[in-house]
Design a protein around this motif. Sequence first.
Motif: not given
Length: 603
Positions: A490, A493, A496, A498, A501-502, A523-524, A536-538, A540
Amino acid sequence: MNTLLRWLEDRTGLASACRGCLERPVPAGRCCLGVWPSVILFVFVVEAITGLVLWMYYSPSAQSAWESVYYVQHEVLGGAVLRGIHYHAGQVLLAALALYVLHAIFARAYRAPREVEFLLAVLLVLVTLGLLLTGDLLSWSQRGYWSTNVRTNFLLLIPGIGSALRKLAIGGPEMGHLTLTRFFALHAGLFSAALAALLWLHARAVWRADQIEAAGSGASPYWPGQSLRNASACAVALVVIAVLVATGTELGSPRDPIDAYAAARPDWYFIGVYQFANYFPGGLKIVPIFLVPGAIVLVFLAMPWVGRSRVGHVANVVIAAGLLIAAVVLSAISLAHDRANPSHQESLQAEHASAERVLELVKAKGIPTAGALALLWDDSKTQGPKLFKQHCASCHDYNGGERPMLAEKPSAPDLYDFASVQWLTGFLDLKQLAFNPPPEELSPSNRPKYFGNTKFQKGKMATFLKDDLPSLKKDIDDGPAQFRKLIEALAAESERASSTKPSEDTLALFEDFTCTSSGCHHFHGNGEKGAAPDLTGYGSREWLIGIISDPAHKRFYGAKNDRMPSYAPAGRPDQQVLTPRQVEMLAEWLRRQWYEPSATPAE
């Protein structure tokens, strides 16, 4: 050569004039007092020469004044020394004049036949003050701008004509380009010419008084005794200037008309008056600012006649000594108060940081057409803490870094190191998430760091941490280690892209710990949207911009948002509190993502 010298003497009389100067009689006992006029003239010549050279580079415009001084200070060979000499020589000139006046009073050298000499010395002090006060603005820095703003506002204290006088002084209702051009005209034109004229009149008065006294008492030629003493005193003045120059002459940051500089203070010669004025409320400040100084000037101008009697001379000495002691004591009180004032020290540190920052930005990016201030206005490192303090610090703490900011009554998570592994580890610990000490026990090390003072302290997340997480850690193979991997994933993210994907293993972790399988987080592509913040992208840049702009958006808290304002909601410009760029700078600052001289983002 002799023929040429005879021709010059015949046509100009220079040799005879020089012999007359060297052979002129100097009264006995005048040796110490006699050095002051030479020192003052010498320092004035230094000021005139350096000022003329600076004038060649200076551009008196609101968009180029600071920039032209920067060019002298940092680009011109020897420019920093040149500017330092001009600045500090002005301070030395005022100090020499003040000591000259005091020396004359204590030594009774203000009485006949030296009344005019003394009066002109007092006028020289006033004109030099005018030069220093007008010159203070010309760098167009924060300190100079806001100090001048405070001083010109004092004109409003004058009944009836105060507003008109202020407009006349600054060239309009507000300080700006016309203020700068007026002060430059006063500094380089009116006051400089007035000082030169007064120095010439003063030299004539000294010469005449020397003739009168020499005729009635013992005298000796000016050369070599007095001339060598004067030369030695000028050398001492030059050494003092050099020592002061060696201490440095800071330019400061460019003036910002929006961000008031709270630590603006007068220079040493007016600190006592500033402290004295603090003892008077509101409109009564006209007394310490105008009436008392005006009365003091009149007293000094009257001293040559008051001092004709012994009693009058004692009174003059007592007044002069008393004023000197009062100025020293009041200045010491003011300086001690400022040293003990956290707000003042914070403002000083912030200005020093801005001054260093703008130099870094100018060296890296150059000065744009809009001026150096535009660099600071578009700099996340500079604007981020200001925006946070103005819009966020009433609820959020930023309890870390070089300049921590603590809310008076924290009611939202501490955003220092937000979304890092350390921050998330504490956030996913029920004891820390719901921690809420009583107000009387608040301290920098004992404050709610997460949801302890919000409605979420007993919400679904807290229930999950209390009831579900312990059993999940037991049921999942190597549960604690897997939970640690989830935290690290997390935290990752925030860096990462956008569109990236992980791994499937990471997606499975979020499902195993029911983050995406319990109808809470998205989440993604996994999980529902709108039930709880999208992870997602937490953390960022894009995620932070989104939540600052509109936390009530379905991507974040939706209808469950707890009091956080929407600062720049999309499609609603009438509700924007911050511009899109301000939101970006705030997000970048929270991520510590700004330009550094190393050319890599801050970590």
